[in-house]
Motif scaffolding. Structure first.
Motif, PDB file in Angstrom:
ATOM      1  N   THR A  78     -70.134  33.655 -34.851  1.00 45.12           N
ATOM      2  CA  THR A  78     -69.134  32.691 -35.131  1.00 45.12           C
ATOM      3  C   THR A  78     -68.630  32.143 -33.681  1.00 45.12           C
ATOM      4  O   THR A  78     -68.845  32.672 -32.572  1.00 45.12           O
ATOM      5  CB  THR A  78     -67.766  33.501 -35.555  1.00 45.12           C
ATOM      6  N   PHE A  79     -68.063  31.004 -33.595  1.00 49.33           N
ATOM      7  CA  PHE A  79     -67.690  30.254 -32.426  1.00 49.33           C
ATOM      8  C   PHE A  79     -66.526  29.524 -32.446  1.00 49.33           C
ATOM      9  O   PHE A  79     -66.402  28.897 -33.668  1.00 49.33           O
ATOM     10  CB  PHE A  79     -68.977  29.360 -32.037  1.00 49.33           C
ATOM     11  N   GLY A  80     -65.695  29.370 -31.592  1.00 47.93           N
ATOM     12  CA  GLY A  80     -64.693  28.494 -31.601  1.00 47.93           C
ATOM     13  C   GLY A  80     -65.067  27.088 -30.925  1.00 47.93           C
ATOM     14  O   GLY A  80     -65.926  27.192 -30.111  1.00 47.93           O
ATOM     15  N   SER A 110     -60.949  32.602 -30.538  1.00 51.83           N
ATOM     16  CA  SER A 110     -61.432  33.769 -30.022  1.00 51.83           C
ATOM     17  C   SER A 110     -62.288  34.443 -30.721  1.00 51.83           C
ATOM     18  O   SER A 110     -61.826  35.128 -31.595  1.00 51.83           O
ATOM     19  CB  SER A 110     -60.740  34.565 -29.139  1.00 51.83           C
ATOM     20  N   PRO A 111     -63.768  34.229 -31.137  1.00 52.53           N
ATOM     21  CA  PRO A 111     -64.729  34.649 -32.016  1.00 52.53           C
ATOM     22  C   PRO A 111     -64.637  36.472 -32.022  1.00 52.53           C
ATOM     23  O   PRO A 111     -64.559  37.013 -31.019  1.00 52.53           O
ATOM     24  CB  PRO A 111     -66.065  34.177 -31.589  1.00 52.53           C
ATOM     25  N   CYS A 112     -64.474  36.786 -33.031  1.00 51.26           N
ATOM     26  CA  CYS A 112     -64.332  38.219 -33.311  1.00 51.26           C
ATOM     27  C   CYS A 112     -65.457  38.994 -33.779  1.00 51.26           C
ATOM     28  O   CYS A 112     -65.442  40.116 -33.871  1.00 51.26           O
ATOM     29  CB  CYS A 112     -63.115  38.545 -34.192  1.00 51.26           C
ATOM     30  N   ARG A 113     -66.689  38.137 -34.199  1.00 52.59           N
ATOM     31  CA  ARG A 113     -67.813  38.901 -34.634  1.00 52.59           C
ATOM     32  C   ARG A 113     -69.220  37.796 -34.125  1.00 52.59           C
ATOM     33  O   ARG A 113     -68.961  36.655 -34.082  1.00 52.59           O
ATOM     34  CB  ARG A 113     -67.840  39.209 -36.096  1.00 52.59           C
ATOM     35  N   ALA A 166     -65.194  21.691 -26.371  1.00 52.44           N
ATOM     36  CA  ALA A 166     -65.447  23.148 -25.559  1.00 52.44           C
ATOM     37  C   ALA A 166     -65.835  23.972 -26.928  1.00 52.44           C
ATOM     38  O   ALA A 166     -65.377  23.972 -27.886  1.00 52.44           O
ATOM     39  CB  ALA A 166     -64.038  23.414 -24.881  1.00 52.44           C
ATOM     40  N   PHE A 167     -66.594  25.122 -26.449  1.00 58.99           N
ATOM     41  CA  PHE A 167     -67.028  26.079 -27.327  1.00 58.99           C
ATOM     42  C   PHE A 167     -66.648  27.441 -26.825  1.00 58.99           C
ATOM     43  O   PHE A 167     -67.145  27.772 -25.604  1.00 58.99           O
ATOM     44  CB  PHE A 167     -68.479  26.133 -27.554  1.00 58.99           C
ATOM     45  N   SER A 168     -65.983  28.380 -27.491  1.00 60.06           N
ATOM     46  CA  SER A 168     -65.414  29.615 -27.004  1.00 60.06           C
ATOM     47  C   SER A 168     -66.456  30.633 -27.886  1.00 60.06           C
ATOM     48  O   SER A 168     -66.780  30.252 -28.860  1.00 60.06           O
ATOM     49  CB  SER A 168     -64.157  30.053 -27.395  1.00 60.06           C
ATOM     50  N   MET A 169     -66.932  31.347 -27.136  1.00 60.16           N
ATOM     51  CA  MET A 169     -68.091  32.295 -27.415  1.00 60.16           C
ATOM     52  C   MET A 169     -67.656  33.873 -27.644  1.00 60.16           C
ATOM     53  O   MET A 169     -66.715  34.098 -27.105  1.00 60.16           O
ATOM     54  CB  MET A 169     -69.225  32.437 -26.354  1.00 60.16           C
TER      55      MET A 169
END
Length: 413
Positions: free
Chosen positions: A296-298, A290-293, A371-374
């Motif tokens: 960055t991407f999952g 889960s990107p924190c900044r 899949a991409f988490s934003m």
């Protein structure tokens, strides 16, 4: 400058509000909508999505579906399920999610303010999605789902809202998803006049959520004007239902992406292409990302999770190009996966952050390849894009909690 007006709301009897209030119509697919109406027969979803009253073979957009929506609404007004205010009012609407509160003002906003861009948008709309709500509003002669608007917070408005919240609420309930909803009525003409003046002093308001519903409401208003060439501007069809929130209370979740295939690439070649495109790739295995900044991407593939970090050369100070959704689209989805236009490409789908990262894993195990988490778009980014007169890529923001439909209904006549 932006004009708000009180309205004679049609609203549920207090003891039925918790059963009637429904999530927005577009949160559900058809199967989910049917399940929800079966779970709660009083749910307003049966009016917002009247196809739930027919067999699966019935076209969602058939004329009889919109006629059914009108019949259902009229029946619930006639049998006393809904009551109608005798004088125009404002309402204070508070939603509490996970201990976090946001409080808005339910009011009517002006279609002329939308047309003159005093109500600013940040997203394009799609005509086919507008047509459904145009038909629904026109058939029911009502706005049933409020448009989620935002304004830059003002101390004087906040003070009026805080004072109203000290009164006994009209509604106070917890919905099935755990969100607390409270509503207070403002009928004092001095307070109504003061609120109108305070909003008139604002430079603009912004659409946070509900671009298609807003565009549809405006087009129905213009249609009614053409049908009534002697209109004065004071008719109810010149306004649409909205709830206006201060910007410093809002919460935006990420809007994640899933793609059906790897554009003919093997997983190994796909990872190589991503690195060539300007991303650092780190494998995290079973550890969800889960990107924190920003930047960055999952990414989730069948073999596990990856953390993608965009090189500085991909970042931008431009209000739109600098958005993470743009960085991913312009530097990975388009050049590597050949997603040219995410608004119309059938190979990409969007998953609201409220569904969590497990949903991304589920989609990859069922009907998607990656899949991409934003990292969530911020409210300041949204306002900056709108102030610049620009538009975000589609599905850039997911607001939570969602406003309920059926708590306030605004009739056009």
């Amino acid at each position: 400058m932006p004009k708000i007006t009180p309205f004679k709301s049609i609203r549920p009897k207090p003891e039925l509000a918790s059963r009637i209030a429904a999530l927005p119509y577009d949160v559900y697919n058809r199967k989910e909508a049917v399940m929800e109406v079966n779970r709660e027969p009083l749910s307003f979803l049966k009016i917002d999505r009247a196809e739930t009253c027919f067999t699966d073979e019935t076209d969602t957009y058939a004329p009889k579906v919109y006629a059914k929506a009108k019949a259902l609404l009229d029946a619930m007004i006639a049998d006393g399920t809904f009551v109608t205010e005798t004088s125009p009012c404002y309402y204070i609407y508070e939603l509490i999610m996970n201990g976090r509160s946001q409080t808005g003002i339910a009011a009517c906003s002006s279609i002329d303010d939308y047309l003159s861009q005093l109500i600013k948008k940040h997203e394009n709309t799609r005509e086919e999605k507008e047509l459904d709500r145009i038909r629904h509003v026109d058939a029911t002669d009502a706005h049933t789902g409020p448009i989620f608007l935002v304004y830059r917070s003002r101390k004087e408005i906040n003070e009026i809202v805080d004072t109203a919240k000290k009164m006994r609420p009209l509604y106070d309930f917890v919905s099935s998803d755990g969100i607390t909803h409270r509503v207070w009525k403002i009928s004092d003409m001095a307070v109504i006049t003061r609120l109108e003046a305070l909003f008139d002093a604002l430079p603009c308001t912004y659409i946070a959520d509900g671009h298609h519903r807003c565009a549809s409401a405006v087009k129905v208003g213009l249609k009614r004007r053409s049908e009534h060439p002697c209109y004065t501007g004071e008719e109810e069809f010149n306004r649409f239902l909205s709830v206006l929130f201060p910007d410093d209370q809002l919460y935006i979740m990420p809007y994640n992406r899933v793609v059906k295939d790897l554009n003919g690439l093997s997983p190994e070649s796909f990872l190589e292409q991503i690195e060539r495109a300007g991303f650092k790739v780190e494998y995290t295995g079973d550890r969800q990302v889960s990107p924190c900044r920003k930047g960055t991407f999952g990414m989730y593939l069948p073999d596990g999770w990856y953390l993608l970090s965009a090189h500085d050369s991909l970042l931008s100070s431009d209000p739109v190009k600098g958005l993470d959704v743009s960085v991913l689209q312009d530097n990975l989805l388009q050049p590597v996966l050949n997603i040219q236009d995410p608004r119309i490409d059938k190979r990409i789908d969007f998953v609201g952050g409220i569904r969590g990262l497990d949903e991304l894993e589920r989609r990859v195990s069922s009907d998607m390849a990656v899949a991409f988490s934003m990292y969530a778009t911020s409210i300041s980014e949204l306002l900056n894009v709108a102030d610049a007169g620009l538009l975000m890529p589609p599905k850039s923001t997911w607001f939570e909690p969602k406003l309920r439909s059926g708590l306030f209904i605004h009739k056009l006549t």
